[in-house]
Design a protein around this motif. Sequence first.
Motif, mmCIF file in Angstrom:
data_model
loop_
_atom_site.group_PDB
_atom_site.id
_atom_site.type_symbol
_atom_site.label_atom_id
_atom_site.label_comp_id
_atom_site.label_asym_id
_atom_site.label_seq_id
_atom_site.Cartn_x
_atom_site.Cartn_y
_atom_site.Cartn_z
ATOM 1 N N THR A 1 44.824 43.453 46.548
ATOM 2 C CA THR A 1 45.433 43.099 45.271
ATOM 3 C C THR A 1 45.315 43.823 44.306
ATOM 4 O O THR A 1 44.709 44.611 44.017
ATOM 5 C CB THR A 1 44.511 41.498 45.174
ATOM 6 O OG1 THR A 1 45.336 40.894 44.009
ATOM 7 C CG2 THR A 1 43.350 41.793 44.773
ATOM 8 N N HIS A 2 45.950 43.409 43.106
ATOM 9 C CA HIS A 2 46.158 44.192 41.918
ATOM 10 C C HIS A 2 45.735 43.047 40.802
ATOM 11 O O HIS A 2 45.592 43.422 39.973
ATOM 12 C CB HIS A 2 47.633 44.732 41.472
ATOM 13 C CG HIS A 2 48.620 43.819 41.593
ATOM 14 N ND1 HIS A 2 49.385 43.334 42.340
ATOM 15 C CD2 HIS A 2 49.117 43.147 40.198
ATOM 16 C CE1 HIS A 2 50.071 42.439 41.930
ATOM 17 N NE2 HIS A 2 50.146 42.226 40.669
ATOM 18 N N GLU A 3 45.322 41.967 41.525
ATOM 19 C CA GLU A 3 45.198 40.738 40.489
ATOM 20 C C GLU A 3 43.618 40.929 40.172
ATOM 21 O O GLU A 3 42.590 40.651 40.955
ATOM 22 C CB GLU A 3 45.461 39.355 41.107
ATOM 23 C CG GLU A 3 46.864 39.197 41.477
ATOM 24 C CD GLU A 3 47.837 38.906 40.524
ATOM 25 O OE1 GLU A 3 47.340 38.416 39.331
ATOM 26 O OE2 GLU A 3 49.167 39.013 40.532
ATOM 27 N N LEU A 4 43.293 41.322 38.934
ATOM 28 C CA LEU A 4 41.810 41.543 38.559
ATOM 29 C C LEU A 4 41.027 40.245 38.684
ATOM 30 O O LEU A 4 39.774 40.254 39.280
ATOM 31 C CB LEU A 4 41.896 42.066 37.232
ATOM 32 C CG LEU A 4 40.578 42.662 36.674
ATOM 33 C CD1 LEU A 4 40.540 43.689 37.321
ATOM 34 C CD2 LEU A 4 40.678 42.927 35.100
ATOM 35 N N GLU A 5 41.630 39.204 38.142
ATOM 36 C CA GLU A 5 40.599 37.782 37.869
ATOM 37 C C GLU A 5 40.141 37.166 39.488
ATOM 38 O O GLU A 5 39.429 37.041 39.699
ATOM 39 C CB GLU A 5 41.592 36.844 37.230
ATOM 40 C CG GLU A 5 40.898 35.693 36.807
ATOM 41 C CD GLU A 5 41.626 34.616 35.939
ATOM 42 O OE1 GLU A 5 41.301 33.544 36.119
ATOM 43 O OE2 GLU A 5 42.389 35.219 35.269
ATOM 44 N N SER A 6 41.503 37.588 40.307
ATOM 45 C CA SER A 6 41.381 36.911 41.764
ATOM 46 C C SER A 6 40.156 37.900 42.546
ATOM 47 O O SER A 6 39.334 37.405 43.364
ATOM 48 C CB SER A 6 42.550 37.191 42.613
ATOM 49 O OG SER A 6 42.746 37.133 43.749
ATOM 50 N N ALA A 7 40.456 39.291 42.380
ATOM 51 C CA ALA A 7 39.489 40.222 42.911
ATOM 52 C C ALA A 7 37.831 39.540 42.445
ATOM 53 O O ALA A 7 37.029 39.569 43.287
ATOM 54 C CB ALA A 7 39.641 41.560 42.476
ATOM 55 N N PHE A 8 37.710 39.835 41.125
ATOM 56 C CA PHE A 8 36.183 39.280 40.602
ATOM 57 C C PHE A 8 35.629 37.866 41.240
ATOM 58 O O PHE A 8 34.680 38.001 41.330
ATOM 59 C CB PHE A 8 36.291 39.479 39.319
ATOM 60 C CG PHE A 8 36.030 40.909 38.856
ATOM 61 C CD1 PHE A 8 34.652 41.372 38.405
ATOM 62 C CD2 PHE A 8 37.003 41.664 38.818
ATOM 63 C CE1 PHE A 8 34.665 42.796 38.281
ATOM 64 C CE2 PHE A 8 36.857 43.159 38.763
ATOM 65 C CZ PHE A 8 35.501 43.570 38.119
ATOM 66 N N LYS A 9 36.770 37.139 41.343
ATOM 67 C CA LYS A 9 36.364 35.712 41.715
ATOM 68 C C LYS A 9 35.900 35.603 43.392
ATOM 69 O O LYS A 9 35.109 35.153 43.802
ATOM 70 C CB LYS A 9 37.517 34.780 41.591
ATOM 71 C CG LYS A 9 37.230 33.206 41.961
ATOM 72 C CD LYS A 9 38.385 32.340 41.679
ATOM 73 C CE LYS A 9 38.111 31.086 42.379
ATOM 74 N NZ LYS A 9 39.325 30.043 41.920
ATOM 75 N N ILE A 10 36.695 36.394 44.243
ATOM 76 C CA ILE A 10 36.640 36.215 45.549
ATOM 77 C C ILE A 10 35.629 37.193 46.170
ATOM 78 O O ILE A 10 35.094 36.774 47.218
ATOM 79 C CB ILE A 10 37.808 35.953 46.485
ATOM 80 C CG1 ILE A 10 38.562 37.306 46.366
ATOM 81 C CG2 ILE A 10 38.396 34.708 45.937
ATOM 82 C CD1 ILE A 10 40.038 37.279 47.001
ATOM 83 N N ALA A 11 35.574 38.433 45.703
ATOM 84 C CA ALA A 11 34.967 39.596 46.437
ATOM 85 C C ALA A 11 33.275 39.391 46.513
ATOM 86 O O ALA A 11 32.692 39.142 45.351
ATOM 87 C CB ALA A 11 35.194 40.921 45.442
#
Lengths: 265, 111
Positions: free
Chosen positions: A199-209
């Motif tokens: 992904t390039h979605e920062l918010e999503s990355a930090f939420k699920i990773a």
Amino acid sequence: MAEPVITVDALTTHYGAQCVLRDINLAVAEGEILVIMGGSGSGKSTLLYHLLGLLEPTEGAIRILGMDINRCSNRELEDVRRHTGVAFQGGALFSSLSVGDNIRLPLEEHTGLDRSTIDIMVRMKLEVVELAGREHLMPSQLSGGMVKRAALARAVVMDPRLLFCDEPSAGLDPVVAAGIDDLILKLREALGMSIVVVTHELESAFKIADRIVVLDQGAILASGSPAELRAHPSDKLQRLFNRQPEIPDFDADAYLHRLMGDAVP
Amino acid sequence: MTVDIDDTGGVPVARIKGEVDLKTSPRVRKALLDVLKKRDTLIVDLSNVDYIDSSGVASLVEAYQTARKAGGQVSLAAVSQPALRVLQLARLDQVLPIRDSIESASAEIAE
């Protein structure tokens, strides 16, 4: 200690003279969510295609579920793929098949299960992705978020050990995107699968990773848990996160020329 | 994976042990439906299930629905955590009767 589900060892790939991936090393543990992040041209999609066995590396090795996917037999690769689900960016649903038939396809192709069992499995997965009762709809009748959900349902219909998601929340409004993030977390929680999200979605990355690997110009710029990346962001990482899209200077003459062809002097 | 059927007295009990997946779930389905051809009640002991995938859960749903159509009952007893997580994911824990033990499932069916 159990062998990682994915091991990438010194992966380097050239397209002609251009090096598109350089000395990539990473591992994904059982039940872990790894997010591969990066901007356009960072190499994240190329890395995903390697993990899917669609590209051959110039150097290095990729082991998935215990198999060197570039050196194993076709039968072994087929076995790896049976335990792997992929949700493609655009959904990649077959437009001529209903949602239900798209989801049941892997089961009909790869298992000898009774039709009644398959029917229940398909409806269960539709329930999980909150598309219950929509199995008869055609893909063209779905919203963007529903397409992503249907694609996820198809990707996990065989209960894979490993799930790849390519830009699962791209192009969605923030509320729908957050719903997809929650769904990915729910799938991992219930089914215990390892998940790789590009992904390039920062918010999503930090939420699920559990762990994030940041790629820049084909190399790993940073990796660590979201907390580690937040606590110790390098200057380059901060610049990457804060980077604004580059908008080329507008050249009115050139634009007019393109519109009019050679008619403009 | 094994399925042992105990039909020696009272409500029959199917004891499933091991991993229920795409390869083994057809055996589970057949064993449960075979019992329900002769009996209209069944308790499925899931205490020793290490892993169950959706094809296994689908077999449980099919057995439950078959029994209900015949006016009977299928109950799940002593459901292991891995099995419970999969049932919860599909919200089937709200559909299928889940009891703590074979005894409590048996007592309920006997009422």
